[in-house]
Scaffold this motif. Structure first.
Motif, PDB file in Angstrom:
ATOM      1  N   PHE A   1       0.793  -1.248   0.014  1.00 18.04           N
ATOM      2  CA  PHE A   1       0.000  -0.001   0.032  1.00 18.04           C
ATOM      3  C   PHE A   1       0.774   1.064  -0.055  1.00 18.04           C
ATOM      4  O   PHE A   1       0.575   2.121  -0.810  1.00 18.04           O
ATOM      5  CB  PHE A   1      -1.010  -0.103   1.507  1.00 18.04           C
TER       6      PHE A   1
ATOM      7  N   ASP B   1       1.143   4.053  -2.844  1.00 16.05           N
ATOM      8  CA  ASP B   1       0.504   5.273  -2.832  1.00 16.05           C
ATOM      9  C   ASP B   1       1.819   6.359  -3.043  1.00 16.05           C
ATOM     10  O   ASP B   1       1.346   7.462  -3.592  1.00 16.05           O
ATOM     11  CB  ASP B   1       0.373   5.560  -1.079  1.00 16.05           C
TER      12      ASP B   1
ATOM     13  N   ALA C   1      -7.395   5.878  -4.826  1.00 16.98           N
ATOM     14  CA  ALA C   1      -6.699   4.807  -3.996  1.00 16.98           C
ATOM     15  C   ALA C   1      -7.324   4.387  -2.816  1.00 16.98           C
ATOM     16  O   ALA C   1      -7.806   3.429  -2.308  1.00 16.98           O
ATOM     17  CB  ALA C   1      -5.265   4.533  -4.258  1.00 16.98           C
TER      18      ALA C   1
ATOM     19  N   THR D   1     -10.053   1.476  -1.405  1.00 14.65           N
ATOM     20  CA  THR D   1      -9.775   0.700  -0.061  1.00 14.65           C
ATOM     21  C   THR D   1     -10.882   0.813   0.845  1.00 14.65           C
ATOM     22  O   THR D   1     -11.376  -0.285   1.544  1.00 14.65           O
ATOM     23  CB  THR D   1      -8.414   1.375   0.499  1.00 14.65           C
TER      24      THR D   1
ATOM     25  N   GLN E   1      -7.517  -6.814  -1.995  1.00 16.58           N
ATOM     26  CA  GLN E   1      -7.069  -5.606  -1.440  1.00 16.58           C
ATOM     27  C   GLN E   1      -6.099  -4.924  -2.022  1.00 16.58           C
ATOM     28  O   GLN E   1      -6.124  -3.770  -2.050  1.00 16.58           O
ATOM     29  CB  GLN E   1      -6.935  -6.041   0.031  1.00 16.58           C
TER      30      GLN E   1
ATOM     31  N   ARG F   1      -6.216  -1.233  -4.204  1.00 15.75           N
ATOM     32  CA  ARG F   1      -5.458  -0.086  -4.073  1.00 15.75           C
ATOM     33  C   ARG F   1      -4.756   0.158  -5.123  1.00 15.75           C
ATOM     34  O   ARG F   1      -4.360   1.643  -5.426  1.00 15.75           O
ATOM     35  CB  ARG F   1      -4.483  -0.424  -2.634  1.00 15.75           C
TER      36      ARG F   1
END
Length: 196
Positions: A11, A15, A39, A43, A58, A62
């Protein structure tokens, strides 16, 4: 590195990649790179819609739009054929970017393969996880992006887009969508599209 740490690290790297997005969006008085915010919304929506989602799902939620700005829509013809070609290229691009990051984090090939499968939207309506991802994509669009989009387009086009969105969703997705806090105008458009 356990699964929880791997997920958090993936994640973080997703990001970080999205933080270079030159496009920004303001929400709650804070400015975000557009794809970072998207994103986070993916989530948040997946967690609410499918709290027992697999790790692969998951991860996919993302990185659904990872570095999307690198392939602008205007590089393709501004017609339906150009749009579809752009979407296909984006899916492959997102899958390749995600694979690179997941390998760096140390994910096994099976998980990486599942994320690629989902990003390519394979077996929509037949594969439960692909369908859940599509439901989440549609819910995020309806909740966060439909109303600003609606301000710029005529009703006939909006109803058409809503009907196409509706057809992509499962019954559970549709029921969840009907509970979204739409404005009066958006609610009327959704009702018209759905009843039509």
């Amino acid at each position: 590195m356990g699964n929880t740490e791997k997920l958090a690290e993936a994640f973080r790297l997703f990001d970080e990649a999205n933080s270079y997005d030159p496009n920004t969006e303001i929400t709650g008085g804070q400015t975000y790179p557009k794809e970072v915010l998207y994103a986070l919304r993916m989530t948040e929506t997946l967690d609410a819609f499918a709290p027992d989602a697999s790790e692969a799902l998951q991860l996919t939620a993302r990185c659904q739009h990872i570095c999307r700005w690198e392939i602008p829509r205007d590089q393709y013809e501004m017609n339906r054929e150009g749009y579809l070609r752009w979407r296909q290229e984006l899916k492959k691009f997102h899958a390749a970017k995600a694979k690179e990051i997941l390998e760096e984090v140390g994910y096994d090939q099976e998980t990486i393969g599942q994320v690629e499968f989902l990003l390519l939207k394979k077996q929509l309506k037949r594969n439960e996880e692909t369908q859940t991802l599509e439901d989440v994509v549609c819910l995020v669009f309806l909740k966060h992006y439909f109303e600003p989009f609606a301000e710029k387009h005529e009703e006939a086009k909006l109803v058409d887009i809503l009907q196409k969105t509706w057809r992509k969703m499962s019954e559970k997705g549709q029921q969840t969508a009907l509970k979204l806090p739409f404005s009066k105008t958006a609610h009327a458009l959704v009702t018209k599209a759905v009843s039509g």
